[in-house]
Write a protein that holds these residues in place. Structure first.
Motif, PDB file in Angstrom:
ATOM      1  N   GLN A   1       0.838  -1.207   0.000  1.00  0.00           N
ATOM      2  CA  GLN A   1       0.000   0.000   0.000  1.00  0.00           C
ATOM      3  C   GLN A   1       0.869   1.252   0.000  1.00  0.00           C
ATOM      4  N   LYS A   2       1.820   1.276   0.915  1.00  0.00           N
ATOM      5  CA  LYS A   2       2.671   2.458   1.065  1.00  0.00           C
ATOM      6  C   LYS A   2       3.390   2.779  -0.235  1.00  0.00           C
ATOM      7  N   LEU A   3       3.867   1.719  -0.888  1.00  0.00           N
ATOM      8  CA  LEU A   3       4.575   1.903  -2.150  1.00  0.00           C
ATOM      9  C   LEU A   3       3.641   2.437  -3.227  1.00  0.00           C
ATOM     10  N   LEU A   4       2.469   1.811  -3.391  1.00  0.00           N
ATOM     11  CA  LEU A   4       1.544   2.190  -4.461  1.00  0.00           C
ATOM     12  C   LEU A   4       0.918   3.557  -4.205  1.00  0.00           C
ATOM     13  N   PHE A   5       0.513   3.815  -2.937  1.00  0.00           N
ATOM     14  CA  PHE A   5      -0.170   5.071  -2.626  1.00  0.00           C
ATOM     15  C   PHE A   5       0.706   6.290  -2.893  1.00  0.00           C
ATOM     16  N   ASN A   6       2.011   6.108  -2.825  1.00  0.00           N
ATOM     17  CA  ASN A   6       2.920   7.248  -2.990  1.00  0.00           C
ATOM     18  C   ASN A   6       3.310   7.501  -4.445  1.00  0.00           C
ATOM     19  N   LEU A   7       2.875   6.621  -5.354  1.00  0.00           N
ATOM     20  CA  LEU A   7       3.165   6.851  -6.774  1.00  0.00           C
ATOM     21  C   LEU A   7       2.268   7.978  -7.302  1.00  0.00           C
ATOM     22  N   PRO A   8       2.818   8.927  -8.044  1.00  0.00           N
ATOM     23  CA  PRO A   8       2.091  10.150  -8.427  1.00  0.00           C
ATOM     24  C   PRO A   8       0.713   9.931  -9.046  1.00  0.00           C
ATOM     25  N   ILE A   9       0.600   9.141 -10.087  1.00  0.00           N
ATOM     26  CA  ILE A   9      -0.678   8.979 -10.784  1.00  0.00           C
ATOM     27  C   ILE A   9      -1.357   7.678 -10.356  1.00  0.00           C
ATOM     28  N   ILE A  10      -0.579   6.612 -10.301  1.00  0.00           N
ATOM     29  CA  ILE A  10      -1.124   5.298  -9.950  1.00  0.00           C
ATOM     30  C   ILE A  10      -1.709   5.322  -8.542  1.00  0.00           C
ATOM     31  N   GLY A  11      -1.070   6.062  -7.621  1.00  0.00           N
ATOM     32  CA  GLY A  11      -1.534   6.103  -6.235  1.00  0.00           C
ATOM     33  C   GLY A  11      -2.983   6.518  -6.104  1.00  0.00           C
ATOM     34  N   GLY A  12      -3.360   7.573  -6.823  1.00  0.00           N
ATOM     35  CA  GLY A  12      -4.741   8.043  -6.768  1.00  0.00           C
ATOM     36  C   GLY A  12      -5.716   7.013  -7.292  1.00  0.00           C
ATOM     37  N   ALA A  13      -5.324   6.336  -8.377  1.00  0.00           N
ATOM     38  CA  ALA A  13      -6.201   5.314  -8.962  1.00  0.00           C
ATOM     39  C   ALA A  13      -6.381   4.133  -8.017  1.00  0.00           C
ATOM     40  N   VAL A  14      -5.296   3.739  -7.346  1.00  0.00           N
ATOM     41  CA  VAL A  14      -5.373   2.608  -6.406  1.00  0.00           C
ATOM     42  C   VAL A  14      -6.277   2.956  -5.227  1.00  0.00           C
ATOM     43  N   LYS A  15      -6.142   4.170  -4.712  1.00  0.00           N
ATOM     44  CA  LYS A  15      -6.982   4.597  -3.592  1.00  0.00           C
ATOM     45  C   LYS A  15      -8.460   4.581  -3.977  1.00  0.00           C
ATOM     46  N   LYS A  16      -8.763   5.073  -5.179  1.00  0.00           N
ATOM     47  CA  LYS A  16     -10.159   5.072  -5.636  1.00  0.00           C
ATOM     48  C   LYS A  16     -10.687   3.651  -5.777  1.00  0.00           C
ATOM     49  N   LYS A  17      -9.809   2.748  -6.229  1.00  0.00           N
ATOM     50  CA  LYS A  17     -10.215   1.353  -6.379  1.00  0.00           C
ATOM     51  C   LYS A  17     -10.520   0.733  -5.023  1.00  0.00           C
ATOM     52  N   VAL A  18      -9.702   1.052  -4.012  1.00  0.00           N
ATOM     53  CA  VAL A  18      -9.934   0.536  -2.657  1.00  0.00           C
ATOM     54  C   VAL A  18     -11.288   1.019  -2.137  1.00  0.00           C
ATOM     55  N   LEU A  19     -11.567   2.315  -2.299  1.00  0.00           N
ATOM     56  CA  LEU A  19     -12.853   2.846  -1.844  1.00  0.00           C
ATOM     57  C   LEU A  19     -14.012   2.228  -2.611  1.00  0.00           C
ATOM     58  N   ARG A  20     -13.796   1.960  -3.904  1.00  0.00           N
ATOM     59  CA  ARG A  20     -14.846   1.349  -4.712  1.00  0.00           C
ATOM     60  C   ARG A  20     -15.120  -0.078  -4.229  1.00  0.00           C
ATOM     61  N   GLN A  21     -14.065  -0.811  -3.882  1.00  0.00           N
ATOM     62  CA  GLN A  21     -14.238  -2.167  -3.364  1.00  0.00           C
ATOM     63  C   GLN A  21     -14.965  -2.166  -2.021  1.00  0.00           C
ATOM     64  N   LEU A  22     -14.750  -1.135  -1.231  1.00  0.00           N
ATOM     65  CA  LEU A  22     -15.458  -1.012   0.048  1.00  0.00           C
ATOM     66  C   LEU A  22     -16.906  -0.570  -0.148  1.00  0.00           C
ATOM     67  N   GLY A  23     -17.228  -0.056  -1.337  1.00  0.00           N
ATOM     68  CA  GLY A  23     -18.574   0.468  -1.576  1.00  0.00           C
ATOM     69  C   GLY A  23     -18.735   1.892  -1.094  1.00  0.00           C
ATOM     70  N   LEU A  24     -17.609   2.589  -0.875  1.00  0.00           N
ATOM     71  CA  LEU A  24     -17.652   3.935  -0.297  1.00  0.00           C
ATOM     72  C   LEU A  24     -17.104   4.998  -1.243  1.00  0.00           C
ATOM     73  N   ASP A  25     -17.060   4.700  -2.531  1.00  0.00           N
ATOM     74  CA  ASP A  25     -16.495   5.663  -3.475  1.00  0.00           C
ATOM     75  C   ASP A  25     -17.419   6.857  -3.727  1.00  0.00           C
ATOM     76  N   HIS A  26     -18.699   6.742  -3.345  1.00  0.00           N
ATOM     77  CA  HIS A  26     -19.628   7.875  -3.485  1.00  0.00           C
ATOM     78  C   HIS A  26     -19.795   8.623  -2.173  1.00  0.00           C
ATOM     79  N   CYS A  27     -19.140   8.152  -1.134  1.00  0.00           N
ATOM     80  CA  CYS A  27     -19.331   8.696   0.214  1.00  0.00           C
ATOM     81  C   CYS A  27     -18.576  10.011   0.386  1.00  0.00           C
ATOM     82  N   ARG A  28     -19.296  11.086   0.703  1.00  0.00           N
ATOM     83  CA  ARG A  28     -18.643  12.388   0.873  1.00  0.00           C
ATOM     84  C   ARG A  28     -18.343  12.685   2.340  1.00  0.00           C
ATOM     85  N   ALA A  29     -18.967  11.956   3.251  1.00  0.00           N
ATOM     86  CA  ALA A  29     -18.665  12.108   4.683  1.00  0.00           C
ATOM     87  C   ALA A  29     -19.002  10.810   5.395  1.00  0.00           C
TER      88      ALA A  29
END
Length: 560
Positions: free
Chosen positions: A285-313
């Protein structure tokens, strides 16, 4: 912000939205057979009016206390509303209660009728409760009730002409909420319609809410947190409320709801975190999250897998959550905000504000709330959501509420110069070592963090030093029981123990950690229905083993 006169109470709100948006879906209920039912605002209001007419025909004393027992469901909410529409008072019961406690609540509340909802005896207390329901107590079965020998909700409303609802006065008693009871007998907390709706009014000033929101209801509706954050808000602001079918389908239910607002408790935030760690180890995680472009995509994928990608709070409450876990979610892009409240103030006390959150704190006092630190460092709060008192227990009410109207919370805390509150423990959780020194366990517990540790409990009353019991995640326990090497984990736990002790005074230093075998669950009484540890139960369970653990003189002790 003044309360809309058309929405003075939750019941007013139901009929307001039934008039304003009759065809919009209010409730979405999945069933065990895979079927999913949508109930519109007009359908909800019609069902409530029909059931109210039936309750009127029973000629119960007015007002009567009426129980609701079952897991969360669309018809749990409708039953709550129907009780009010007939001029009565609702008394929720936790579905995980043991039979003796359920019998106590029904007797103490003098319940005249029981709505029996979704239960199956697998992850609830039905197999015990069923033998403790008074034989002469009338029962109405909601859909998914375990009883088929009582009048049913659907059959009753099918042949019933709707009644004109009795819209209540704001100051009238609405509900008696029995505390989840980490110690002793549960107390009946009385709330009016005003205390309930004031919470939605105040929260709106912190987290702007609209009819476009979506929420998933799965934490016990018998607890004020779910009732305030989910039921009351959905009624006040007219948004879509989804329900979960089971633990097995939870991820699919979450994906269906795609919540924009999400409320959970630390135990479940930790489970989500551990689940992600099992698929994507922290080092990766630490390695991927810190990559400039890929990091953001990985984080969004994690939230999508949790079902929380639409969650604003997202909100977390009921127990402390470590700053490390809070920051992990925020790093993903999820605004995770710690909030604080109690049954006695309908969960309305303190909250972190969006964009201003401070990890390790529960934020500032909510609009309309006053707070102060009393004797022995105890937090005292005066809230618009404050209870009317304890049912049939004026003495306890006088004990817990000061003469000038502040609730004694039982929590210890500190308020900084900015008005931010940090909770440091429970007054009753303090214990003395054999050296006569007091230990406050919560701050120590909150500093211990390991990717496999799900829950921790510091104990050690009358021992030379405190010790810490650790419950590992289900996945970690399964791996170890299957023969996985313990060496690396033992080294990591020992290192984490050293890190925690570095911040402790001499008398607080934890002698060792114990990796426990027995899971801590609601069913075995070690967790409350809101998944807080029952410290006294856990301590009693392990008390006889303490001397043996201390005699081993190891940093890490294994129960299995």
């Amino acid at each position: 912000m003044a309360v809309d006169p058309c929405k003075q109470t939750s019941l007013h709100c139901l009929y307001y939205w039934a008039d304003e948006t009759p065809d919009s879906v209010y409730l979405t209920q999945p069933y065990p057979d895979g079927r999913v039912e949508d109930i519109s605002w007009k359908q909800a209001a019609d069902q409530v009016s029909c059931m109210a007419a039936h309750l009127n025909s029973l000629n119960l004393p007015e007002p009567s206390n009426i129980g609701i027992l079952g897991k969360n469901s669309a018809h749990w909410v409708l039953a709550d509303l129907a009780i009010w529409a007939a001029g009565h008072v609702s008394v929720p019961l936790y579905p995980t209660l043991n039979g003796e406690t359920a019998a106590y609540v029904l007797e103490h509340s003098e319940a005249k009728l029981l709505f029996l909802g979704k239960l199956d005896g697998t992850a609830d207390g039905w197999n015990d409760i069923r033998n403790h329901i008074p034989e002469d107590l009338p029962i109405i079965s909601l859909p998914m009730s375990p009883r088929d020998d009582t009048p049913g909700w659907l059959e009753i409303i099918a042949g019933q002409t709707p009644a004109e609802p009795r819209l209540p006065a704001s100051d009238k008693l609405a509900t008696i909420v029995y505390t989840s009871g980490s110690t002793g007998r549960p107390k009946g907390v009385m709330h009016s319609f005003r205390t309930m709706i004031s919470v939605a009014d105040g929260l709106q000033q912190l987290f702007p809410v609209s009819s476009d929101e979506r929420m998933l209801s799965y934490l016990p509706l018998a607890h004020v947190a779910e009732r305030a954050a989910v039921e009351t808000q959905s009624l006040c602001y007219g948004f879509h409320l989804y329900f979960a079918n089971s633990l097995e389908t939870f991820q699919a239910d979450l994906q269906r709801a795609r919540p924009t607002l999400f409320f959970s408790v630390p135990r479940l935030w930790m489970k989500f975190y551990l689940g992600i760690n099992a698929k994507l180890p922290p080092k990766k995680q630490k390695l991927l999250f810190n990559l400039p472009i890929i990091g953001g995509a990985v984080k969004k994928k994690v939230l999508r897998q949790l079902g929380l990608d639409h969650c604003r709070a997202a909100l977390t409450g009921a127990a402390p959550l470590s700053a490390e876990i809070v920051n992990w979610y925020r790093n993903l892009g999820l605004e995770l905000l710690e909030v604080y409240g109690m049954s006695e103030n309908f969960g309305y006390s303190h909250a972190n504000r969006p964009g201003q959150a401070r990890a390790g704190s529960v934020g500032m006092a909510n609009p309309g709330v006053e707070h102060r630190i009393g004797e022995a460092g105890e937090i005292q709060v005066k809230s618009p959501g404050q209870m009317l008192g304890y049912y049939k227990n004026e003495e306890k009410t006088r004990e817990d509420v000061t003469e000038d109207g502040f609730l004694k919370t039982g929590d210890m805390g500190e308020i900084d110069r900015d008005g931010t509150l940090r909770i440091t423990g429970r007054v009753k959780d303090l214990f003395k070592t054999s050296k006569g020194k007091y230990v406050v366990p919560v701050p120590i517990e909150s500093r211990f963090s390991h990717p496999w540790a799900e829950v921790v409990c510091v104990a050690g009353a009358n021992q030379p030093q405190p010790c810490m019991m650790i419950l590992l995640s289900d996945e970690a326990r399964a791996e170890l029981l299957a023969g996985a090497d313990r060496g690396v984990l033992e080294q990591e736990l020992a290192a984490q123990l050293d890190a925690v002790n570095a911040g402790c005074e001499a008398h607080e230093k934890v002698a060792f950690v114990v990796v426990v075998m027995e899971p801590w669950t609601m069913e075995n009484g070690m967790l409350t229905p809101t998944m807080k540890i029952k410290r006294n139960v856990i301590e009693d369970f392990y008390n006889q083993q303490m001397d043996g653990w201390f005699s081993q003189k190891k940093k890490v002790v294994w129960e299995f």
